[in-house]
Design an enzyme around this catalytic site. Sequence first.
Site, PDB file in Angstrom:
ATOM      1  N   GLU A 156       2.362  54.376  27.847  1.00  0.00           N
ATOM      2  CA  GLU A 156       1.247  55.140  27.299  1.00  0.00           C
ATOM      3  C   GLU A 156      -0.017  54.463  27.813  1.00  0.00           C
ATOM      4  O   GLU A 156      -0.344  53.345  27.411  1.00  0.00           O
ATOM      5  CB  GLU A 156       1.244  55.162  25.769  1.00  0.00           C
ATOM      6  CG  GLU A 156       0.093  56.015  25.227  1.00  0.00           C
ATOM      7  CD  GLU A 156      -0.156  55.862  23.729  1.00  0.00           C
ATOM      8  OE1 GLU A 156      -1.038  56.584  23.218  1.00  0.00           O
ATOM      9  OE2 GLU A 156       0.488  55.010  23.086  1.00  0.00           O
ATOM     10  N   ASP A 186      -3.832  49.254  27.321  1.00  0.00           N
ATOM     11  CA  ASP A 186      -5.252  49.484  27.055  1.00  0.00           C
ATOM     12  C   ASP A 186      -5.993  48.175  27.286  1.00  0.00           C
ATOM     13  O   ASP A 186      -5.381  47.104  27.276  1.00  0.00           O
ATOM     14  CB  ASP A 186      -5.473  49.977  25.619  1.00  0.00           C
ATOM     15  CG  ASP A 186      -6.716  50.848  25.479  1.00  0.00           C
ATOM     16  OD1 ASP A 186      -7.807  50.372  25.864  1.00  0.00           O
ATOM     17  OD2 ASP A 186      -6.614  51.989  24.995  1.00  0.00           O
ATOM     18  N   ASP A 243     -10.481  59.622  28.029  1.00  0.00           N
ATOM     19  CA  ASP A 243     -11.878  60.001  28.270  1.00  0.00           C
ATOM     20  C   ASP A 243     -11.895  60.975  29.455  1.00  0.00           C
ATOM     21  O   ASP A 243     -11.392  60.649  30.535  1.00  0.00           O
ATOM     22  CB  ASP A 243     -12.668  58.745  28.621  1.00  0.00           C
ATOM     23  CG  ASP A 243     -14.166  58.991  28.740  1.00  0.00           C
ATOM     24  OD1 ASP A 243     -14.567  60.133  29.056  1.00  0.00           O
ATOM     25  OD2 ASP A 243     -14.933  58.039  28.550  1.00  0.00           O
ATOM     26  N   LYS A 272     -18.608  63.160  34.399  1.00  0.00           N
ATOM     27  CA  LYS A 272     -19.503  62.892  35.529  1.00  0.00           C
ATOM     28  C   LYS A 272     -18.878  62.037  36.626  1.00  0.00           C
ATOM     29  O   LYS A 272     -19.435  61.934  37.715  1.00  0.00           O
ATOM     30  CB  LYS A 272     -20.772  62.203  35.028  1.00  0.00           C
ATOM     31  CG  LYS A 272     -21.626  63.077  34.122  1.00  0.00           C
ATOM     32  CD  LYS A 272     -22.920  62.362  33.751  1.00  0.00           C
ATOM     33  CE  LYS A 272     -23.811  63.243  32.884  1.00  0.00           C
ATOM     34  NZ  LYS A 272     -25.086  62.570  32.549  1.00  0.00           N
ATOM     35  N   ASP A 328      -7.744  66.854  23.789  1.00  0.00           N
ATOM     36  CA  ASP A 328      -8.604  67.791  23.085  1.00  0.00           C
ATOM     37  C   ASP A 328      -9.549  68.474  24.058  1.00  0.00           C
ATOM     38  O   ASP A 328     -10.046  69.568  23.805  1.00  0.00           O
ATOM     39  CB  ASP A 328      -9.435  67.056  22.036  1.00  0.00           C
ATOM     40  CG  ASP A 328     -10.320  65.989  22.698  1.00  0.00           C
ATOM     41  OD1 ASP A 328     -11.532  66.221  22.828  1.00  0.00           O
ATOM     42  OD2 ASP A 328      -9.793  64.942  23.111  1.00  0.00           O
ATOM     43  N   THR A 332      -2.382  61.062  16.904  1.00  0.00           N
ATOM     44  CA  THR A 332      -3.219  59.875  16.899  1.00  0.00           C
ATOM     45  C   THR A 332      -4.370  60.064  15.908  1.00  0.00           C
ATOM     46  O   THR A 332      -4.630  61.166  15.422  1.00  0.00           O
ATOM     47  CB  THR A 332      -3.795  59.599  18.291  1.00  0.00           C
ATOM     48  OG1 THR A 332      -4.748  60.621  18.619  1.00  0.00           O
ATOM     49  CG2 THR A 332      -2.696  59.573  19.346  1.00  0.00           C
ATOM     50  N   TYR A 333      -5.067  58.975  15.656  1.00  0.00           N
ATOM     51  CA  TYR A 333      -6.225  59.017  14.755  1.00  0.00           C
ATOM     52  C   TYR A 333      -7.241  60.049  15.219  1.00  0.00           C
ATOM     53  O   TYR A 333      -7.746  60.859  14.435  1.00  0.00           O
ATOM     54  CB  TYR A 333      -6.848  57.620  14.706  1.00  0.00           C
ATOM     55  CG  TYR A 333      -8.204  57.561  14.040  1.00  0.00           C
ATOM     56  CD1 TYR A 333      -8.316  57.575  12.651  1.00  0.00           C
ATOM     57  CD2 TYR A 333      -9.373  57.478  14.801  1.00  0.00           C
ATOM     58  CE1 TYR A 333      -9.565  57.513  12.036  1.00  0.00           C
ATOM     59  CE2 TYR A 333     -10.613  57.407  14.194  1.00  0.00           C
ATOM     60  CZ  TYR A 333     -10.708  57.430  12.813  1.00  0.00           C
ATOM     61  OH  TYR A 333     -11.936  57.380  12.208  1.00  0.00           O
ATOM     62  N   TYR A 334      -7.557  60.022  16.520  1.00  0.00           N
ATOM     63  CA  TYR A 334      -8.576  60.927  17.033  1.00  0.00           C
ATOM     64  C   TYR A 334      -8.066  62.365  17.106  1.00  0.00           C
ATOM     65  O   TYR A 334      -8.833  63.308  16.902  1.00  0.00           O
ATOM     66  CB  TYR A 334      -9.056  60.463  18.404  1.00  0.00           C
ATOM     67  CG  TYR A 334      -9.877  59.203  18.318  1.00  0.00           C
ATOM     68  CD1 TYR A 334     -11.100  59.187  17.663  1.00  0.00           C
ATOM     69  CD2 TYR A 334      -9.414  58.010  18.864  1.00  0.00           C
ATOM     70  CE1 TYR A 334     -11.848  58.029  17.556  1.00  0.00           C
ATOM     71  CE2 TYR A 334     -10.162  56.836  18.763  1.00  0.00           C
ATOM     72  CZ  TYR A 334     -11.372  56.856  18.106  1.00  0.00           C
ATOM     73  OH  TYR A 334     -12.111  55.713  18.000  1.00  0.00           O
TER      74      TYR A 334
END
Length: 253
Positions: free
Chosen positions: A51, A76, A125, A129, A159, A199-201
């Site tokens: 992951e 991460d 993320d 840009k 998302d 997940t939390y988000y």
Amino acid sequence: MGKNKLKKFAEMATYSHVVQAPFDEVFHSNHALYGKWKEQFFGNDNPVVLELGCGKGEYTVGLARLFPGKNFIGVDIKGNRMHRGATDVLNEGLKNAGFLRTRIEAIHAFFAPSEVDEIWLTFPDPQIKKFRKRLTSTRFLSAYGRFLKPGGIVHLKTDSLFMYTYTRELLKANDITPLVDETDLYSNGYQDDILGIQTYYEKKWLDHGIPIKYLKFELQNADELVEPEVEIEPDEYRSAGRGVKPRRTGNQL
């Protein structure tokens, strides 16, 4: 740095299932576990699943619970977030889950060819840009191709409509047909035990009525991939900032 962060970092340093490697340690050479994760880290010959950008590690831990016959590694750079999942693994006694703290730009220095079976990208993320920083850009997919087994699978759960559209257009430009392509995962009834891990988000996005998108595809010809030549509308909220405020931004690939 706050005392709470320092405490978490100190605890993580004692976790045998957490590998922390400074970037300069693997900048010029491969890590000591390169090609040896099954044997030396997990002590078995089970498939390895990554992951990338694991955050708090909810998916790594959730998948490890569901599939004891597979090995899961959350990757991460932010140890403060990773501490949550790493501690859950320790408290639950999960032997098939670990964490790697490093920059994903250096991921190729940790895994040998065909050492990894699958990759999960959970709410990365979208980097609206800076396309080279997107975890589904040709730059990163080429890196994954160096250690994914032939026919290895990549999962993207996001998302961001921008991230989903960009990845879908990239697959289209390279004649890769997604194995699964969902624009509204839960409303379309595709949810299963695996995709149901939240997940939390992700829970925050769902609370704000933002649909979850999902792409599953087989990585092919990773060294020959080309970027899509299309314009994509940016998200109207701050996906990267984990907020929901409208934003104005340029439309760049």
